[in-house]
Design an enzyme around this catalytic site. Structure first.
Site, short mmCIF file in Angstrom:
data_model
loop_
_atom_site.label_atom_id
_atom_site.label_comp_id
_atom_site.label_asym_id
_atom_site.label_seq_id
_atom_site.Cartn_x
_atom_site.Cartn_y
_atom_site.Cartn_z
N GLY A 110 -14.63 -0.92 -13.15
CA GLY A 110 -13.57 0.07 -13.34
C GLY A 110 -13.36 0.43 -14.80
N THR A 117 -6.58 -7.55 -8.81
CA THR A 117 -6.17 -8.93 -8.58
C THR A 117 -5.40 -9.40 -9.82
OG1 THR A 117 -8.35 -9.54 -9.45
CG2 THR A 117 -8.12 -9.47 -7.06
N ASP A 118 -5.00 -10.68 -9.83
CA ASP A 118 -4.26 -11.24 -10.95
C ASP A 118 -5.10 -11.19 -12.24
OD1 ASP A 118 -2.30 -11.81 -9.06
OD2 ASP A 118 -3.09 -13.82 -8.68
N PRO A 134 -12.24 -11.51 -12.78
CA PRO A 134 -12.78 -10.16 -12.94
C PRO A 134 -11.76 -9.11 -13.37
CG PRO A 134 -12.83 -10.88 -10.61
CD PRO A 134 -12.49 -12.07 -11.45
N ASP A 161 -5.15 -1.19 -8.74
CA ASP A 161 -4.83 -2.07 -7.61
C ASP A 161 -5.67 -3.34 -7.80
OD1 ASP A 161 -4.36 -3.24 -5.18
OD2 ASP A 161 -5.24 -1.64 -3.97
N HIS A 205 0.81 -1.22 0.00
CA HIS A 205 0.00 0.00 0.00
C HIS A 205 0.84 1.27 0.00
CE1 HIS A 205 -3.35 -2.78 1.46
NE2 HIS A 205 -3.59 -2.46 0.22
N ASP A 253 -10.00 -3.33 -0.28
CA ASP A 253 -9.64 -3.38 1.15
C ASP A 253 -9.43 -1.98 1.72
OD1 ASP A 253 -6.80 -2.66 0.62
OD2 ASP A 253 -6.73 -4.66 -0.28
#
Lengths: 270, 270
Positions: B138, B156-157, B161, B154, B62, B86
């Site tokens: 997004g 996921t792999d 999605p 930011d 972060h 998160d």
């Protein structure tokens, strides 16, 4: 077959690598030794359940434990590696044209034997005429050694045979074995998972050496993937030299930036 | 009880963490979501079997995905994070006093819900009055967005999605959504284990942005422990500003040194 090697990096963290073949497995007088072919990282040497080196990522460790101190020494001629029986550090050291002698002090002859048989890409330089292999206790050997420009402590973790390589008395013996502008480097584990070992090594080395620095490198098969090296120098460090051979991790910029520590690591050694 | 969570980081590499408690487990409309208490890294968020963030090492990711671009922008006022439900990136962004608006665009409301409930240390800033949370796609959101100083991907792999967040058309939409001296950053996986993704992101970003740079940070719970971020800028990057708040990974020296790439990474993106 779905076979995995698993290293318990701590009591609560494990790294698993898929294995295609177990090539060798023996109990030496000092430790349990195994050689395996892994799918992700190629051939691998394991001592007492801990990954020592793999064909795919050994370049990081071996380049960073050697070229960082060697390029900081004005003219390294006589170098020693305590531990490091796979020969990878010796291979990198002998790429520096000023080096006349590279001594390997390995307590366990079986590590060199297995590395020569199964890991020739790593161990090949042990047959170079400038390489001298001593099968003896590094702690005793260093007490008699003199006039080395660089001594590298390429040890296993501080349990079992390597325990005595993490104490202040040992660093004092290294200091005495070095020439006037000599440098030492010791692998000092992971800032994320073994912070107390970094503190112990930094404190121990600084008791003998006026200049002590920590630097870092990214090694995927070592715990947490971030590894530390503690450097001690008798004299103020100058501008690093460059090198005349190809590298895969080290660059002149990495030489400078590896000493830039994340804040939590700075705090750890303050 | 000897319970372990194991992530298959690739088909042949696994990371295991000892678990003390499984707190939450659900199938959302987009992915499998779990929250566990681990022994080595504290509480952890997992999506589709992949570790997203843990209490012990989230600070690295972060801080590095936010402070590196934020200190390179002369005065970031309007910032967006695509993914990152998160809230950790928003928390770090709002530490910069110049920031007036921080938008979070998260497709999966359940990620924000679970983070608010189980990870308040990470998600707390989502309740700040400068934070604006949008539960939407997004890719579509960015097509309407304008005048952002910084957009952070930011994600996921690049499976499931997040697949559409790794294509050149998406980076072009981000370019159009940025102000004149705007910057984008995308997480771009591990140089050791996903080199082709770094190449794909660097190539895609450079098709829209005249300035493209890769930088690295050490994240122990991500595959290989070494993680990359791809930065695109509309203008030449200047000298980074410093920050007025405490950090745990970022320092002014890390800001410079994170752009120093190991030789094999330089070769990868040449």
């Amino acid at each position: 077959m779905n076979t995995w090697f698993t290293e318990l990096q701590t009591q609560a963290v494990s790294l698993g690598l898929k294995v295609s073949r177990v090539l060798w497995h023996e109990q030496t007088p000092y430790q349990e030794l195994a050689v395996l072919d892994t799918v992700p990282f190629g051939r691998m040497l394991v001592l007492d359940g801990a990954i020592q080196t793999t064909i795919q990522d050994e370049f990081v460790y071996h380049e960073m434990i050697t070229h960082v101190p060697l390029t900081l020494h004005p003219q390294p001629r006589k170098v020693a590696v305590i531990g490091g029986g796979d020969g990878g550090a010796i291979r990198e050291i002998l790429k520096h044209p000023s080096v006349e002698e590279a001594h390997l002090i390995e307590i366990d002859e079986k590590v060199v034997e297995a590395s020569k048989r199964f890991l020739p890409e790593i161990s090949e330089a042990l047959d170079d005429e400038r390489a001298h292999v001593h099968f003896t206790d590094g702690i005793r050997w260093v007490q008699e050694a003199r006039d080395f420009d660089l001594i590298i402590v390429d040890s296993t973790d501080p349990v079992g045979p390597a325990e005595g390589l993490f104490v202040p008395e040992f660093y004092r013996s290294i200091y005495d074995a070095l020439s006037e502008n000599g440098i030492m480097v010791a692998q000092s584990e992971s800032p994320f998972l073994q912070p107390h070992i970094i503190q112990r090594v930094m404190t121990g080395v600084s008791q003998s050496f006026p200049v002590t620095r920590l630097y870092l490198a990214a090694i995927p098969t070592y715990p947490s993937g971030l590894w530390s090296f503690t450097l001690g120098s008798k004299e103020t460090l100058g501008t690093p030299r460059s090198v005349s051979f190809p590298t895969r991790y080290w660059t002149p910029e990495i030489q400078r930036s590896c000493f830039a520590l994340p804040r939590f690591v700075e705090d750890l050694i303050r």
